[in-house]
Write a protein that holds these residues in place. Sequence first.
Motif, mmCIF file in Angstrom:
data_model
loop_
_atom_site.group_PDB
_atom_site.id
_atom_site.type_symbol
_atom_site.label_atom_id
_atom_site.label_comp_id
_atom_site.label_asym_id
_atom_site.label_seq_id
_atom_site.Cartn_x
_atom_site.Cartn_y
_atom_site.Cartn_z
ATOM 1 N N SER B 185 1.317 -1.233 -0.276
ATOM 2 C CA SER B 185 0.247 -0.224 -0.163
ATOM 3 C C SER B 185 0.706 1.276 0.470
ATOM 4 O O SER B 185 2.045 1.762 0.905
ATOM 5 C CB SER B 185 -1.191 -0.104 0.902
ATOM 6 N N ILE B 186 0.265 1.795 -0.904
ATOM 7 C CA ILE B 186 1.282 3.959 -1.470
ATOM 8 C C ILE B 186 1.048 5.048 -0.654
ATOM 9 O O ILE B 186 1.238 5.620 -0.213
ATOM 10 C CB ILE B 186 1.691 3.464 -2.429
ATOM 11 N N ALA B 187 -0.501 4.388 -0.298
ATOM 12 C CA ALA B 187 -1.446 5.599 0.027
ATOM 13 C C ALA B 187 -2.483 5.054 0.450
ATOM 14 O O ALA B 187 -3.027 3.671 -0.050
ATOM 15 C CB ALA B 187 -1.100 6.470 -1.053
ATOM 16 N N GLN B 188 -3.653 5.765 0.917
ATOM 17 C CA GLN B 188 -5.083 5.637 1.167
ATOM 18 C C GLN B 188 -5.800 6.954 1.139
ATOM 19 O O GLN B 188 -5.388 8.485 0.876
ATOM 20 C CB GLN B 188 -5.210 5.270 2.543
ATOM 21 N N VAL B 189 -7.147 6.806 0.342
ATOM 22 C CA VAL B 189 -8.086 7.522 0.014
ATOM 23 C C VAL B 189 -9.057 7.891 1.373
ATOM 24 O O VAL B 189 -9.789 7.071 1.729
ATOM 25 C CB VAL B 189 -8.773 7.283 -1.217
ATOM 26 N N THR B 190 -9.051 8.752 2.311
ATOM 27 C CA THR B 190 -9.980 8.938 3.007
ATOM 28 C C THR B 190 -11.083 10.211 2.628
ATOM 29 O O THR B 190 -11.888 10.225 3.862
ATOM 30 C CB THR B 190 -8.740 9.704 4.384
ATOM 31 N N ALA B 191 -11.389 10.642 1.855
ATOM 32 C CA ALA B 191 -12.352 11.167 1.225
ATOM 33 C C ALA B 191 -13.034 11.374 0.177
ATOM 34 O O ALA B 191 -11.670 11.692 -0.464
ATOM 35 C CB ALA B 191 -12.214 12.625 2.061
ATOM 36 N N ILE B 192 -13.509 11.532 -0.124
ATOM 37 C CA ILE B 192 -14.264 11.865 -1.171
ATOM 38 C C ILE B 192 -15.338 12.455 -1.327
ATOM 39 O O ILE B 192 -16.633 12.436 -1.026
ATOM 40 C CB ILE B 192 -14.548 10.922 -2.445
ATOM 41 N N ASP B 193 -15.639 13.782 -1.709
ATOM 42 C CA ASP B 193 -16.547 14.665 -1.666
ATOM 43 C C ASP B 193 -16.775 15.206 -3.845
ATOM 44 O O ASP B 193 -16.274 15.746 -4.048
ATOM 45 C CB ASP B 193 -16.504 15.837 -0.293
ATOM 46 N N PHE B 194 -18.264 15.506 -3.232
ATOM 47 C CA PHE B 194 -18.293 16.050 -4.537
ATOM 48 C C PHE B 194 -19.825 17.413 -4.532
ATOM 49 O O PHE B 194 -20.866 17.428 -3.596
ATOM 50 C CB PHE B 194 -20.069 14.947 -5.055
ATOM 51 N N PRO B 195 -19.090 18.549 -3.877
ATOM 52 C CA PRO B 195 -19.840 19.803 -3.000
ATOM 53 C C PRO B 195 -20.360 20.738 -3.938
ATOM 54 O O PRO B 195 -20.073 20.495 -5.519
ATOM 55 C CB PRO B 195 -18.499 20.527 -3.408
ATOM 56 N N ALA B 196 -21.019 20.950 -4.319
ATOM 57 C CA ALA B 196 -22.539 21.509 -4.876
ATOM 58 C C ALA B 196 -21.339 22.801 -5.331
ATOM 59 O O ALA B 196 -22.463 23.456 -6.198
ATOM 60 C CB ALA B 196 -23.931 21.874 -4.141
ATOM 61 N N HIS B 197 -21.177 23.357 -5.083
ATOM 62 C CA HIS B 197 -20.744 24.451 -5.566
ATOM 63 C C HIS B 197 -19.115 24.606 -5.473
ATOM 64 O O HIS B 197 -18.693 23.612 -4.300
ATOM 65 C CB HIS B 197 -21.377 26.018 -4.628
ATOM 66 N N SER B 198 -18.106 25.550 -6.415
ATOM 67 C CA SER B 198 -17.486 25.797 -6.042
ATOM 68 C C SER B 198 -16.499 26.091 -4.571
ATOM 69 O O SER B 198 -17.631 27.054 -3.887
ATOM 70 C CB SER B 198 -17.202 26.820 -6.752
ATOM 71 N N LEU B 199 -15.471 25.594 -4.214
ATOM 72 C CA LEU B 199 -14.445 26.038 -3.384
ATOM 73 C C LEU B 199 -13.352 26.571 -3.305
ATOM 74 O O LEU B 199 -12.634 26.469 -4.509
ATOM 75 C CB LEU B 199 -14.130 25.003 -2.163
ATOM 76 N N SER B 200 -13.308 27.547 -2.633
ATOM 77 C CA SER B 200 -11.954 28.624 -3.125
ATOM 78 C C SER B 200 -10.498 27.678 -2.572
ATOM 79 O O SER B 200 -10.678 26.190 -1.056
ATOM 80 C CB SER B 200 -11.526 30.111 -2.157
ATOM 81 N N LYS B 201 -9.367 27.772 -2.347
ATOM 82 C CA LYS B 201 -9.067 27.347 -1.927
ATOM 83 C C LYS B 201 -8.277 26.725 -0.674
ATOM 84 O O LYS B 201 -8.520 25.879 0.243
ATOM 85 C CB LYS B 201 -6.952 27.489 -2.230
ATOM 86 N N GLN B 202 -9.067 28.901 -0.044
ATOM 87 C CA GLN B 202 -8.873 28.556 1.498
ATOM 88 C C GLN B 202 -10.180 27.524 2.033
ATOM 89 O O GLN B 202 -10.036 26.682 3.271
ATOM 90 C CB GLN B 202 -9.999 30.079 2.283
ATOM 91 N N GLU B 203 -11.061 27.611 1.694
ATOM 92 C CA GLU B 203 -12.175 26.661 1.905
ATOM 93 C C GLU B 203 -11.956 24.892 1.800
ATOM 94 O O GLU B 203 -12.710 24.075 2.977
ATOM 95 C CB GLU B 203 -14.006 26.759 0.937
ATOM 96 N N CYS B 204 -11.600 24.709 0.456
ATOM 97 C CA CYS B 204 -10.630 23.173 0.608
ATOM 98 C C CYS B 204 -9.992 22.677 1.328
ATOM 99 O O CYS B 204 -10.213 21.580 2.721
ATOM 100 C CB CYS B 204 -10.081 23.204 -0.527
ATOM 101 N N LEU B 205 -9.232 24.170 2.066
ATOM 102 C CA LEU B 205 -8.635 23.760 3.388
ATOM 103 C C LEU B 205 -9.251 22.916 4.956
ATOM 104 O O LEU B 205 -8.600 21.957 5.361
ATOM 105 C CB LEU B 205 -7.128 24.411 3.602
ATOM 106 N N GLU B 206 -10.110 24.146 4.674
ATOM 107 C CA GLU B 206 -10.974 23.877 6.246
ATOM 108 C C GLU B 206 -11.636 22.745 6.310
ATOM 109 O O GLU B 206 -11.981 22.530 7.407
ATOM 110 C CB GLU B 206 -11.715 25.041 6.105
ATOM 111 N N LYS B 207 -11.935 23.084 4.899
ATOM 112 C CA LYS B 207 -13.015 21.488 5.418
ATOM 113 C C LYS B 207 -12.364 20.356 5.287
ATOM 114 O O LYS B 207 -12.918 19.253 5.833
ATOM 115 C CB LYS B 207 -14.098 21.543 4.234
ATOM 116 N N PHE B 208 -11.341 19.828 4.116
ATOM 117 C CA PHE B 208 -10.952 18.883 4.166
ATOM 118 C C PHE B 208 -9.303 18.210 4.559
ATOM 119 O O PHE B 208 -9.287 17.178 5.436
ATOM 120 C CB PHE B 208 -10.682 18.481 3.208
#
Lengths: 391, 269, 84
Positions: B185-208
Motif C-alpha cells: 500500500s502506497i497511500a489511502q483515500v480518506t475522503a471523497i466529496d462532490f460539493p454542490a458549489h465551487s470551493l476556494s483554496k481556503q475552503e478546501c483546506l478548512e473543510k478537508f
Amino acid sequence: MGIVVTGVGMISALGVGVDCNLVSIRKGLSGISATPKILKTGNKLPVGELQMTNDELHKLLTIQPQEHLSRTALLGIWAVREALKNANVDYSKRIGLVSSTSVGGMDLTEHFFEKFIEDDKAGRLRDVRMHDCAASTDAIARHCGINGYRTTISTACSSAANAVITGAKLLKHNIVDYVVVGGSDALSAFTVNGFKSLMILDEKHCRPFDESRAGLNLGEGAGYLVLQREEDAPLYYCHLSGYANRNDAHHQTASSAEGNGAYLAMADALKMAGMSPENVDYINAHGTGTGNNDASESAAFIRLFGNNIPPFSSTKAFTGHTLAAAGGIEAVLSVMAIKTGCLYPNLNFNTPISAYGLTPVCKYTDCTRVDSVLTNSFGFGGNCSSLLFTR
Amino acid sequence: MKCYIDRVTTEHDVVTDIKLLIPDAGLRRRMSRVIKSAVTTAVECVGGIENIGSYDAIITATGWGCLTDSERFLRNIIVDKEQLLNPTPFIQSTFNTVGGQIALLNHNHCYNVTYVNRSHSFEDALLDAMMRIADGESENILVGAFDEQTPSQHRIMERMGIFRNINDGEGAVFAQIRAHRSAESIAQVTAIDFPAHSLSKQECLEKFATSENVVLMYNTYTLHGLYPTVSARCFAEATRLIQNGTKEVIVYNEYFGATPTVLRIQCVG
Amino acid sequence: MEQLIQELKEHLIEELNLEEITPEDIDAEAPLFGDGLGLDSIDALEIILILEKYYGVKLANSAEAKPVFQSVKTLAEYIMKNRG
C-alpha cells in the motif's frame, strides 16, 4: 437496511406514461411498427418507435424548442418527472440521479456529422453539444429538480440495471435521500446500422424464446424508479432486495453457451436477498430474440432453477429492445407486476427452442399473486445484471 | 469510507511489450489506439494478465468513450449510405469495451461497470469502489479511467472555443484499490466529496485538511490538458507526492462546467 | 483459382487486421475458425462483407455459410461458383 421503490416512470413505443404502457400490454398491443417513421434511415426494418417528433416532445415537456435537447434527454425527462411525481418527493431533501444511456445524443450528432465530414467548419454546434452520455443526465437533472449527487453509467444493454444497483448503494451510504435510477435511449441510425451490421435484427416482428427467432427489433424509451431507504418511506411499491452484476467473460458480443454471466448474476441477486430459487414468482427475461441470447439465457435458467423454472417472459416484443433503457423499463414492469398481480405475455411465441424446451408465459395473466420478480439485463462486453424485487 | 491504493499506473508507465500484456491476437487486432492504451495500462498496473483473476471488481471511467470507433462507424454509415458496414467499430465503440476486454483477458466474472459522467467519471468510479469496500462486497478492485483525443473531437471543441486558454489532452490511468492495507500500500483515500458549489483554496483546506503537512492540488488538471478524465491524472500525481514523502494531499478539480470533486489522499504510515 | 486465393488472403489480412501474417503464412486449406487462423463470429460477419464488397457474392444465412467458411479454398470455390 431495506431499499424500497416509491415511484415509477416510463415512456416507450407503447406510449407515454406507466399506465398507458400497462394498458397496451394488457390488450396485447405491441409498439413495434413495420418501419421507422420518425428516425431518418434507409433501413426498412421493424422498430419500437415512439410516434412523436423531438419538437412534439419539447412541447409535451413544456421545454423551449431552442433548448434543442437530444431525444435521449427528452425521453428521460418525461420518465424521471413521472417517477418523481409518483413518489411524491420532498424537494427539500437530497435527490440523486443515476442515469444511463448507450447512444447519448447520437440522434443529433448524426445530423452534425453529415455536414462535418464534408467540411469541418460546417455542422451546427448545437447538434453535437449533447453528444456525450452525461449531457442527457445533466439535462434531466436540470429539468427535474435533481439537487443531489448524479452520475451516468454506460454498459451497453445492462446499463439501467447497473444504475439501479449504484443508486441502492448511494442510499445505503446516506449520500442521497431519494435516488432516481434507470436509463434512456433514443433510436438512432448509429444503433440501427450497428445491430444490422451484426446481422441480429429480425426483418419481421421479433419472437423471443421461439425456435424460429431470427433477431431483435430495436426500440426506444426510458424507464426510471425512485428508490428510498425503507425507514424513510411509509408507502412503497416493493423492495429491491437483491442485485448483482457479473461478467460472462466469454466474448465481446456473444454470450456463452452455458450462460455463465447470466447464471452468476441471477444466483448472486438471490443470494443477496437470502432467497432460494423456488421462491421466484416471475422472471422478466432479457429475451432479445437473438439466437444467441435466448439460448444462453435458457441454459442459465435451467442451471439455476432445474425443472422448476418460474413463469418467465420477455416484454421486448412489445417495446423493442431499448438498449440502455431496457433495464429501467423492465424494472418498472417488474415492480408493476408485483403491485397489480399480473404476468406479462411473451408475444409471438409458438415453438419452444428444441435444445431447451422452455415455454414462456404466453397470455396476460392477472389476479395472481406476485411476490417476487427477477429481471435480467445483459449487454456487450459480457455485462450481466439481475435485479430482484420483492413485496 | 476509505480505501488503500497499492499501485497507480499511467499509460506512460507501460514498459512491457503489448503482446505480453494482451496475448490474444484476436482481441488485440480489433483494438483502437485508446483501447490498447487503456487495456495495456490496466494489465501493467496489475502486473500481468494472470493477476486479473484476483480482482473482485473492475470499474472503469471515461468521458468520451472510444471516440475513434464511434467516428469510424458514423462516417461509414454516411459514406457507404448504410450499406455493407463493418460491425467491428460499432462493437468497439461501446463505453464498457475496455472493462469487458480486461475481464475477457483472464475470464474474470466479477462486477464490471463503466461510469461515463464527464469530469466526474473517475471520481464516480472511485466512489463506487469505496462503497463496495464499505459494504464488504470487494477486497481488491481495479479502477481506471481513459479518454482519447481525435482530430474531429479537437476540431469541434476548438470551434466551441474551449481551447482558448488550455490545450486538450488524453490519457489512461489504472489503480489497484484495496479494502485492507497491504505491504504494497502506497497511500489511502480518506475522503471523497462532490460539493454542490465551487470551493476556494481556503475552503478546501478548512473543510478537508487534517494537518498542517498538506499539499493542495487545486485545479492542477491544467498541467495535463483538458479531457474528461484528466482528474485521474491528478490522482496519480497525488499518490506520487505521497510516495515521495508528502503526508496528505487534497485534490480539487472543477472543469467542463461541472460541479467540483474533492479527494483527500494520505500516507499509510 | 490460385490468383483468387492469393487475392482473398490479402483481403482477409487487410480487412481483419491480421497482425504479422503474410499471405504465405495462410494455408488455403487450413480451418479459418478455431485452431486454424483463430477467427471468430465477428470475423465471419466481416468475411461476408468481403465476399459481397469485392466479388458481389451474397451469403445471407448461416446454414449456407458453414461449409463455405471452412477454409480460404472453400471461400474461393464459392466465389467462383456464384460470381455473376
